[in-house]
Motif scaffolding. Structure first.
Motif, PDB file in Angstrom:
ATOM      1  N   ARG A  86      15.809  -2.423   0.917  1.00  0.00           N
ATOM      2  CA  ARG A  86      16.782  -1.445   0.444  1.00  0.00           C
ATOM      3  C   ARG A  86      16.349  -0.045   0.869  1.00  0.00           C
ATOM      4  N   PRO A  87      17.275   0.885   0.946  1.00  0.00           N
ATOM      5  CA  PRO A  87      16.883   2.266   1.289  1.00  0.00           C
ATOM      6  C   PRO A  87      15.810   2.825   0.356  1.00  0.00           C
ATOM      7  N   GLU A  88      15.833   2.420  -0.900  1.00  0.00           N
ATOM      8  CA  GLU A  88      14.838   2.925  -1.850  1.00  0.00           C
ATOM      9  C   GLU A  88      13.446   2.339  -1.618  1.00  0.00           C
ATOM     10  N   ASP A  89      13.324   1.388  -0.712  1.00  0.00           N
ATOM     11  CA  ASP A  89      12.003   0.872  -0.334  1.00  0.00           C
ATOM     12  C   ASP A  89      11.334   1.764   0.714  1.00  0.00           C
ATOM     13  N   THR A  90      12.052   2.734   1.209  1.00  0.00           N
ATOM     14  CA  THR A  90      11.496   3.648   2.204  1.00  0.00           C
ATOM     15  C   THR A  90      10.313   4.413   1.625  1.00  0.00           C
ATOM     16  N   ALA A  91       9.187   4.328   2.311  1.00  0.00           N
ATOM     17  CA  ALA A  91       7.966   4.971   1.840  1.00  0.00           C
ATOM     18  C   ALA A  91       6.851   4.737   2.853  1.00  0.00           C
ATOM     19  N   VAL A  92       5.736   5.400   2.629  1.00  0.00           N
ATOM     20  CA  VAL A  92       4.512   5.057   3.341  1.00  0.00           C
ATOM     21  C   VAL A  92       3.811   3.995   2.503  1.00  0.00           C
ATOM     22  N   TYR A  93       3.486   2.889   3.134  1.00  0.00           N
ATOM     23  CA  TYR A  93       2.845   1.774   2.448  1.00  0.00           C
ATOM     24  C   TYR A  93       1.353   1.782   2.773  1.00  0.00           C
ATOM     25  N   TYR A  94       0.544   1.698   1.714  1.00  0.00           N
ATOM     26  CA  TYR A  94      -0.901   1.741   1.838  1.00  0.00           C
ATOM     27  C   TYR A  94      -1.512   0.431   1.354  1.00  0.00           C
ATOM     28  N   CYS A  95      -2.525   0.009   2.051  1.00  0.00           N
ATOM     29  CA  CYS A  95      -3.314  -1.147   1.658  1.00  0.00           C
ATOM     30  C   CYS A  95      -4.541  -0.659   0.877  1.00  0.00           C
ATOM     31  N   LYS A  96      -4.899  -1.387  -0.146  1.00  0.00           N
ATOM     32  CA  LYS A  96      -6.070  -1.044  -0.948  1.00  0.00           C
ATOM     33  C   LYS A  96      -6.909  -2.290  -1.163  1.00  0.00           C
ATOM     34  N   MET A  97      -8.202  -2.140  -1.036  1.00  0.00           N
ATOM     35  CA  MET A  97      -9.128  -3.219  -1.306  1.00  0.00           C
ATOM     36  C   MET A  97     -10.080  -2.805  -2.429  1.00  0.00           C
ATOM     37  N   THR A  98     -10.283  -3.681  -3.396  1.00  0.00           N
ATOM     38  CA  THR A  98     -11.215  -3.429  -4.487  1.00  0.00           C
ATOM     39  C   THR A  98     -12.312  -4.481  -4.438  1.00  0.00           C
ATOM     40  N   THR A  99     -13.571  -4.033  -4.412  1.00  0.00           N
ATOM     41  CA  THR A  99     -14.682  -4.977  -4.371  1.00  0.00           C
ATOM     42  C   THR A  99     -15.086  -5.392  -5.784  1.00  0.00           C
ATOM     43  N   ILE A 100     -16.020  -6.347  -5.864  1.00  0.00           N
ATOM     44  CA  ILE A 100     -16.497  -6.798  -7.172  1.00  0.00           C
ATOM     45  C   ILE A 100     -17.277  -5.704  -7.890  1.00  0.00           C
ATOM     46  N   PHE A 101     -17.656  -4.660  -7.160  1.00  0.00           N
ATOM     47  CA  PHE A 101     -18.337  -3.513  -7.771  1.00  0.00           C
ATOM     48  C   PHE A 101     -17.332  -2.426  -8.142  1.00  0.00           C
ATOM     49  N   ASN A 102     -16.038  -2.774  -8.041  1.00  0.00           N
ATOM     50  CA  ASN A 102     -14.949  -1.854  -8.355  1.00  0.00           C
ATOM     51  C   ASN A 102     -14.925  -0.627  -7.455  1.00  0.00           C
ATOM     52  N   THR A 103     -15.387  -0.810  -6.231  1.00  0.00           N
ATOM     53  CA  THR A 103     -15.236   0.225  -5.220  1.00  0.00           C
ATOM     54  C   THR A 103     -13.900   0.024  -4.522  1.00  0.00           C
ATOM     55  N   ASN A 104     -13.158   1.112  -4.347  1.00  0.00           N
ATOM     56  CA  ASN A 104     -11.843   1.028  -3.722  1.00  0.00           C
ATOM     57  C   ASN A 104     -11.856   1.617  -2.323  1.00  0.00           C
ATOM     58  N   TYR A 105     -11.177   0.933  -1.436  1.00  0.00           N
ATOM     59  CA  TYR A 105     -10.978   1.422  -0.073  1.00  0.00           C
ATOM     60  C   TYR A 105      -9.484   1.432   0.223  1.00  0.00           C
ATOM     61  N   TRP A 106      -9.063   2.458   0.980  1.00  0.00           N
ATOM     62  CA  TRP A 106      -7.646   2.607   1.313  1.00  0.00           C
ATOM     63  C   TRP A 106      -7.446   2.614   2.823  1.00  0.00           C
ATOM     64  N   GLY A 107      -6.320   2.086   3.233  1.00  0.00           N
ATOM     65  CA  GLY A 107      -5.926   2.202   4.617  1.00  0.00           C
ATOM     66  C   GLY A 107      -5.256   3.545   4.871  1.00  0.00           C
ATOM     67  N   GLN A 108      -4.879   3.758   6.118  1.00  0.00           N
ATOM     68  CA  GLN A 108      -4.306   5.043   6.506  1.00  0.00           C
ATOM     69  C   GLN A 108      -2.815   5.122   6.214  1.00  0.00           C
ATOM     70  N   GLY A 109      -2.196   4.001   5.932  1.00  0.00           N
ATOM     71  CA  GLY A 109      -0.775   3.977   5.617  1.00  0.00           C
ATOM     72  C   GLY A 109       0.089   3.636   6.815  1.00  0.00           C
ATOM     73  N   THR A 110       1.216   2.998   6.532  1.00  0.00           N
ATOM     74  CA  THR A 110       2.186   2.677   7.564  1.00  0.00           C
ATOM     75  C   THR A 110       3.586   2.993   7.026  1.00  0.00           C
ATOM     76  N   GLN A 111       4.395   3.633   7.851  1.00  0.00           N
ATOM     77  CA  GLN A 111       5.712   4.062   7.413  1.00  0.00           C
ATOM     78  C   GLN A 111       6.712   2.920   7.469  1.00  0.00           C
ATOM     79  N   VAL A 112       7.446   2.764   6.394  1.00  0.00           N
ATOM     80  CA  VAL A 112       8.569   1.823   6.345  1.00  0.00           C
ATOM     81  C   VAL A 112       9.827   2.641   6.041  1.00  0.00           C
ATOM     82  N   THR A 113      10.796   2.540   6.920  1.00  0.00           N
ATOM     83  CA  THR A 113      12.056   3.261   6.735  1.00  0.00           C
ATOM     84  C   THR A 113      13.204   2.267   6.750  1.00  0.00           C
ATOM     85  N   VAL A 114      13.987   2.280   5.684  1.00  0.00           N
ATOM     86  CA  VAL A 114      15.139   1.379   5.574  1.00  0.00           C
ATOM     87  C   VAL A 114      16.397   2.241   5.636  1.00  0.00           C
TER      88      VAL A 114
END
Length: 116
Positions: A86-114
């Motif tokens: 849907r058009p409202e799904d338009t956004a930059v989508y980011y991936c996040k990884m959480t380790t067992i030590f609760n450390t978070n890592y983020w990707g750079q993002g990818t644009q989705v345009t509907v």
């Protein structure tokens, strides 16, 4: 050093589909969860979908029944299959990884345009 590389974003018409991928590499400790978040212009970043190491999933209400998250543990990769976009799904989508030590890592993002 951990890197998350996202791919699969782009422009799609309403009702169309896209599949996002996020590959993790580097010094990866055991992963507790991986997820997808999105941020539209002027809005806060929000959770879209999450998958744990035991494959438990969680989705935002707005995407339930349309999006599916999955993972390939051997490849340290998470996917987001997005259908009935849907058009409202338009956004930059980011991936996040959480380790067992609760450390978070983020990707750079990818644009989705509907849009038509």
């Amino acid at each position: 050093q951990v890197q998350l590389v996202e791919s699969g974003g782009g422009l799609v018409q309403p009702g169309g589909s896209l599949r996002l991928s996020c590959a993790a590499s580097g010094s990866i400790f055991k992963i507790k969860a991986m997820g997808w978040y999105r941020q539209a212009p002027g809005k806060e970043r929000e959770l879209v979908a999450l998958i744990t190491s035991s494959s438990t999933t969680d989705y935002a209400d707005s995407v339930k029944g349309r999006f599916t998250i999955s993972r390939d543990n051997a490849k340290n990769t998470v996917y987001l299959q997005m259908n009935s976009l849907r058009p409202e799904d338009t956004a930059v989508y980011y991936c996040k990884m959480t380790t067992i030590f609760n450390t978070n890592y983020w990707g750079q993002g990818t644009q989705v345009t509907v849009s038509s």
